[in-house]
Design a protein around this motif. Structure first.
Motif, PDB file in Angstrom:
ATOM      1  N   GLY A  60       0.811  -1.216   0.000  1.00  0.00           N
ATOM      2  CA  GLY A  60       0.000   0.000   0.000  1.00  0.00           C
ATOM      3  C   GLY A  60       0.841   1.260   0.000  1.00  0.00           C
ATOM      4  N   GLU A  61       1.900   1.268   0.809  1.00  0.00           N
ATOM      5  CA  GLU A  61       2.791   2.426   0.871  1.00  0.00           C
ATOM      6  C   GLU A  61       3.523   2.623  -0.451  1.00  0.00           C
ATOM      7  OE1 GLU A  61       3.612   4.904   2.914  1.00  0.00           O
ATOM      8  OE2 GLU A  61       2.058   4.398   4.358  1.00  0.00           O
ATOM      9  N   ILE A  62       3.926   1.532  -1.076  1.00  0.00           N
ATOM     10  CA  ILE A  62       4.646   1.648  -2.343  1.00  0.00           C
ATOM     11  C   ILE A  62       3.741   2.220  -3.432  1.00  0.00           C
ATOM     12  CG2 ILE A  62       5.907   0.388  -4.126  1.00  0.00           C
ATOM     13  CD1 ILE A  62       6.726  -1.629  -1.940  1.00  0.00           C
ATOM     14  N   ILE A  63       2.474   1.798  -3.457  1.00  0.00           N
ATOM     15  CA  ILE A  63       1.520   2.390  -4.407  1.00  0.00           C
ATOM     16  C   ILE A  63       1.394   3.887  -4.147  1.00  0.00           C
ATOM     17  CG2 ILE A  63      -0.905   2.465  -5.105  1.00  0.00           C
ATOM     18  CD1 ILE A  63      -1.011  -0.572  -4.588  1.00  0.00           C
ATOM     19  N   LYS A  64       1.317   4.258  -2.873  1.00  0.00           N
ATOM     20  CA  LYS A  64       1.219   5.682  -2.535  1.00  0.00           C
ATOM     21  C   LYS A  64       2.460   6.437  -2.994  1.00  0.00           C
ATOM     22  CE  LYS A  64       1.781   7.326   1.673  1.00  0.00           C
ATOM     23  NZ  LYS A  64       1.569   7.644   3.108  1.00  0.00           N
ATOM     24  N   HIS A  65       3.639   5.845  -2.816  1.00  0.00           N
ATOM     25  CA  HIS A  65       4.873   6.497  -3.250  1.00  0.00           C
ATOM     26  C   HIS A  65       4.901   6.672  -4.766  1.00  0.00           C
ATOM     27  CE1 HIS A  65       7.019   4.895   0.620  1.00  0.00           C
ATOM     28  NE2 HIS A  65       6.178   5.879   0.875  1.00  0.00           N
ATOM     29  N   ALA A  66       4.416   5.659  -5.483  1.00  0.00           N
ATOM     30  CA  ALA A  66       4.386   5.754  -6.949  1.00  0.00           C
ATOM     31  C   ALA A  66       3.485   6.890  -7.405  1.00  0.00           C
ATOM     32  CB  ALA A  66       3.923   4.429  -7.553  1.00  0.00           C
ATOM     33  N   VAL A  67       2.307   7.010  -6.782  1.00  0.00           N
ATOM     34  CA  VAL A  67       1.385   8.091  -7.134  1.00  0.00           C
ATOM     35  C   VAL A  67       1.995   9.444  -6.775  1.00  0.00           C
ATOM     36  CG1 VAL A  67      -0.880   9.094  -6.663  1.00  0.00           C
ATOM     37  CG2 VAL A  67      -0.650   6.615  -6.930  1.00  0.00           C
ATOM     38  N   ARG A  68       2.560   9.538  -5.586  1.00  0.00           N
ATOM     39  CA  ARG A  68       3.190  10.795  -5.157  1.00  0.00           C
ATOM     40  C   ARG A  68       4.282  11.226  -6.122  1.00  0.00           C
ATOM     41  NH1 ARG A  68       6.995   9.584  -0.457  1.00  0.00           N
ATOM     42  NH2 ARG A  68       8.158   8.835  -2.275  1.00  0.00           N
TER      43      ARG A  68
END
Length: 268
Positions: A60-68
């Motif tokens: 979940g955090e990695i998806i958030k980092h990709a979007v950011r």
């Protein structure tokens, strides 16, 4: 080729393939989103993809980092759905590995995912109780102790990207098989795109235009495959009507990633 490089190459190959009815490609842009924005997203996502390759962070955090990291260009959301598919695939290196990884997601993954969702302009189902625009949604997720897999299960009935998680990436697998069977070269990507578009209604189209239009485009893709009309003709119609099969495009990226790992060649 490293998994990160396969993922970046898959994103690049998808957006450059032509004609993919209704989507940005090397021959046409949208008013606010251009080919360059998609290519920039491919480059800017590398750090997050490298996190996934190491397998040490939370999905979940990695998806958030990709979007950011990819929100730094002005073209809006370009690869959110692709990241939902690619990051567990890179994390696990293949479909079985991805399924093992997403089964281990927890509440923190779900919370991070919803925070990532809030950074995008992706459409949601109008009646979804887990509305990303409602601050109470995070409280609901925590109170119900929903994992990210639970969130995808909740969404699978009306979102084909979420459905890939829940059902074991069947369309991703089918697309990769089409590429391998068709052979090398960019024409194989177009054929795979059309086949998947003809398989079932694109849920991004449904959210934007309704089920009837999505079914119409699915049937039109079948006509292209049957030789009753050309892909260029369907592309022109989709562009004129602002119809974008965005969910199929995301699955195409995941399929290319898998096929590249199994020996399919684009360089021909």
């Amino acid at each position: 080729m490293k998994p990160v490089e396969r993922a970046q190459l898959a994103m690049m190959l998808e957006v450059c393939a032509y004609p993919k009815p209704g989507n940005v490609d090397r021959c046409h842009d949208y008013p606010d989103t251009r080919l360059e924005h998609f290519l920039a997203s491919t480059i800017l996502s590398r750090t997050a993809l490298e996190e996934a390759e190491t397998g040490t962070g939370r999905i979940g955090e990695i998806i958030k980092h990709a979007v950011r990291d990819t929100n730094t260009h002005g073209g809006g959301n370009t690869h959110f759905g692709a990241f939902i598919l690619l990051i567990p695939l890179v994390y696990g290196n293949d479909i079985p590995g991805a399924m093992k990884a997403i089964e281990k997601t927890d509440v923190s993954d779900a919370i991070a995912f919803y925070k990532a969702f809030a950074m995008t302009t992706v459409r949601m189902n109008a009646t979804d109780e887990l509305d990303v625009n409602d601050p109470h949604t995070l409280t609901v997720i925590r109170d119900r102790e929903m994992t990210l897999m639970d969130v995808m299960t909740h969404s699978a009935g009306y979102d084909m990207i979420a459905r890939e998680w829940v059902t074991g990436f069947p369309l991703t697998r089918r697309g990769a098989d089409i590429l391998i069977r068709t052979g090398p070269g960019r024409d194989a990507i177009v054929q795979m795109f059309l086949y998947l578009l003809a398989t079932e209604p694109d849920t991004f189209i449904i959210k934007k235009h309704g089920s009837a239009v999505a079914t119409e485009i699915m049937r039109a893709a079948r006509d292209v495959l049957d030789g009753k009309r050309t892909a260029e003709n369907l592309d022109a119609e989709c562009i004129r009507r602002n119809i974008n099969p965005g969910s199929i495009a995301d699955i195409v990226i995941a399929s290319i990633y898998i096929a590249l790992g199994e020996g399919w060649s684009w360089d021909s």
